[in-house]
Design a protein around this motif. Structure first.
Motif, PDB file in Angstrom:
ATOM      1  N   LEU A  26       1.084  -1.209   0.115  1.00 45.26           N
ATOM      2  CA  LEU A  26       0.459   0.039  -0.119  1.00 45.26           C
ATOM      3  C   LEU A  26       0.939   1.297   0.015  1.00 45.26           C
ATOM      4  O   LEU A  26       0.604   2.189  -0.765  1.00 45.26           O
ATOM      5  N   VAL A  46       2.534   2.178  -3.199  1.00 45.41           N
ATOM      6  CA  VAL A  46       1.290   2.573  -4.027  1.00 45.41           C
ATOM      7  C   VAL A  46       1.173   3.992  -4.012  1.00 45.41           C
ATOM      8  O   VAL A  46       1.382   4.205  -5.012  1.00 45.41           O
ATOM      9  N   ALA A  47       1.093   4.274  -3.432  1.00 47.47           N
ATOM     10  CA  ALA A  47       0.604   5.704  -2.828  1.00 47.47           C
ATOM     11  C   ALA A  47       1.753   6.418  -2.906  1.00 47.47           C
ATOM     12  O   ALA A  47       1.247   7.213  -2.930  1.00 47.47           O
ATOM     13  N   ASN A  79      -5.531  13.803  -6.115  1.00 50.74           N
ATOM     14  CA  ASN A  79      -5.286  12.494  -5.099  1.00 50.74           C
ATOM     15  C   ASN A  79      -4.249  13.081  -4.605  1.00 50.74           C
ATOM     16  O   ASN A  79      -4.059  11.265  -3.806  1.00 50.74           O
ATOM     17  N   SER A  99      -2.732  10.410  -1.358  1.00 44.14           N
ATOM     18  CA  SER A  99      -2.238  10.055  -1.063  1.00 44.14           C
ATOM     19  C   SER A  99      -1.036   9.620   0.215  1.00 44.14           C
ATOM     20  O   SER A  99      -0.223   8.524   0.709  1.00 44.14           O
ATOM     21  N   TYR A 153      -2.371   7.064   2.116  1.00 44.97           N
ATOM     22  CA  TYR A 153      -2.287   6.143   2.832  1.00 44.97           C
ATOM     23  C   TYR A 153      -1.045   5.830   2.788  1.00 44.97           C
ATOM     24  O   TYR A 153      -0.235   5.164   3.745  1.00 44.97           O
ATOM     25  N   ASP A 154      -0.032   6.529   2.529  1.00 42.37           N
ATOM     26  CA  ASP A 154       1.794   6.553   2.383  1.00 42.37           C
ATOM     27  C   ASP A 154       2.024   6.904   4.414  1.00 42.37           C
ATOM     28  O   ASP A 154       2.320   6.216   4.962  1.00 42.37           O
ATOM     29  N   TYR A 185      -2.065   3.120 -13.799  1.00 41.18           N
ATOM     30  CA  TYR A 185      -1.858   3.693 -12.774  1.00 41.18           C
ATOM     31  C   TYR A 185      -2.264   5.166 -13.249  1.00 41.18           C
ATOM     32  O   TYR A 185      -3.661   5.694 -12.698  1.00 41.18           O
ATOM     33  N   SER A 202      -5.615   7.531 -12.587  1.00 43.80           N
ATOM     34  CA  SER A 202      -5.615   8.678 -11.446  1.00 43.80           C
ATOM     35  C   SER A 202      -6.644   9.786 -12.095  1.00 43.80           C
ATOM     36  O   SER A 202      -6.894  10.494 -11.394  1.00 43.80           O
ATOM     37  N   GLY A 259      -8.915   9.088  -6.502  1.00 41.28           N
ATOM     38  CA  GLY A 259      -7.300   8.194  -4.856  1.00 41.28           C
ATOM     39  C   GLY A 259      -7.885   7.607  -4.116  1.00 41.28           C
ATOM     40  O   GLY A 259      -7.173   6.624  -3.608  1.00 41.28           O
ATOM     41  N   ILE A 267      -5.655   3.802  -4.583  1.00 38.41           N
ATOM     42  CA  ILE A 267      -5.117   2.874  -4.920  1.00 38.41           C
ATOM     43  C   ILE A 267      -5.409   1.846  -3.185  1.00 38.41           C
ATOM     44  O   ILE A 267      -4.431   0.777  -3.989  1.00 38.41           O
ATOM     45  N   THR A 275      -3.382  -1.816  -5.283  1.00 38.32           N
ATOM     46  CA  THR A 275      -2.934  -2.827  -4.181  1.00 38.32           C
ATOM     47  C   THR A 275      -3.643  -4.232  -4.065  1.00 38.32           C
ATOM     48  O   THR A 275      -2.683  -5.008  -4.634  1.00 38.32           O
TER      49      THR A 275
END
Length: 359
Positions: free
Chosen positions: A28, A31-32, A42, A46, A49-50, A300, A304, A309, A313, A317
């Protein structure tokens, strides 16, 4: 081999969930990261999640500490088991990404030079963790002696110094002069997560600790997200300073999450086949997931512009994990034909549900 103490089966079962969760969070996170450096609609997805997934690598390290620092075994047995497990994947994935990078680069660098550089520079950016594990495994036999003969207060003091010194170096780079002047090298680096993982395993769950862990997870995660936004805006470009695994906010969130998982995950449904599969193949998933992310990055980027997002995301994932599952299934079929195919990523032994986990 013996253990300085035993743990209840449900607590060891929780470590299976911990490894599976950390595995998903690593995918994850990467991807983020695809959209983190772009200021668009987005970006907040990002960042969220990141930032939340930053506990992934610390969870892996604390898991190692929980399983390894309570053991007693000879140096020969320890190093044979550890390096037999880590060296084949490190060599195999380094070669894999070396070839992959040469193929995808229209003007590839001189191959012999790349091979020499791979001894100290990972051929895949995520492989830094496998390099780091070598140093961590070299340290563990000595850290084990220190841990097993330390009192509770001595462990607390060491961890406070570790968190404080590392956090200070992250946020105040000039403090490195103090660290060097006073020779505080013993408290520097990711090894502290190994120590704190073993320590948290010893705790008896209490209401006050649990409330503190929930607040620590929420507070640490919010600091990661909001401070990253604030610093990125003030610098007019995305900043990853608060994403650092040794920043105080990530240390707080990760240790709090580990406490909650270790002591309460067994109250959730028993590990499913998916959880066990993720835990068993975590090293394989870690090694190959970046390949699939890079392979499907153009896809991706196209989606987007269509899908927000917040949805894209996690969907992407899941898609990456499905691709990895197919590869692992094919690999199992190939292994049944010839054992050579086990060299890249030996199966990660699942955590035992007895008082003597295999790790």
């Amino acid at each position: 081999m013996s253990y300085t103490r035993s743990f209840p089966p449900n607590q060891l079962q929780n470590l299976v969930f911990c490894r599976a969760l950390a595995c998903v969070l690593v995918v994850l996170l990467h991807v983020a990261a695809l959209g983190f450096h772009q200021w668009d609609k987005n970006w907040w997805a990002s960042n969220t999640y990141d930032g939340l997934a930053r506990i992934s690598v610390p969870l892996f390290l604390m898991l190692s500490g929980a399983l390894l620092l309570h053991k007693r075994e000879s140096l020969g047995v320890f190093f044979k088991k550890r390096f037999r497990r880590i060296l084949p994947p490190l060599i195999g994935w380094s070669l894999f990404y070396l070839i992959w990078n040469q193929l995808r680069n229209p003007d590839p660098p001189f191959l012999p030079r790349v091979i020499v550089q791979s001894f100290y520079t990972p051929t895949g950016h995520h492989l830094w963790y496998l390099y780091a594990l070598i140093g961590i495994y070299l340290t563990i036999p000595f850290l084990r002696v220190f841990y097993q003969h330390s009192t509770g207060k001595e462990k607390q003091l060491w961890l406070l110094l570790w968190a404080g010194i590392n956090g200070g170096l992250i946020f105040f780079p000039k403090a490195s002069v103090i660290q060097s002047q006073y020779a505080l090298f013993s408290f520097i680096g990711l090894i502290g997560y190994v120590f704190v993982g073993a320590w948290i395993m010893e705790w008896q769950p209490r209401r006050a600790y649990s409330i503190g862990a929930v607040l620590g997870l929420v507070f640490g995660s919010l600091i990661t997200l909001l401070a990253t936004y604030w610093l990125s805006r003030s610098q007019a470009q995305p900043s990853v300073l608060f994403y650092d695994y040794l920043s105080l906010n990530v240390i707080l969130a990760a240790t709090s999450a580990f406490y909650l998982i270790v002591h309460y995950a067994h109250r959730w449904p028993k590990p499913t086949g998916l959880t066990l599969w993720l835990s068993t193949h975590s090293l394989t998933i870690y090694g190959i997931h970046v390949f699939f992310i890079q392979l499907y990055t153009p896809l991706y980027q196209k989606f987007s512009f269509i899908i927000q997002g917040w949805w894209l995301i996690p969907i992407f994932t899941f898609f990456i994990l499905i691709q990895i599952g197919i590869v692992i299934l094919i690999r199992r079929l190939l292994v049944s034909i010839h054992p050579l195919f086990t060299g890249f990523s030996p199966r990660h032994e699942p955590t035992s549900t007895t008082s003597s986990p295999k790790q």
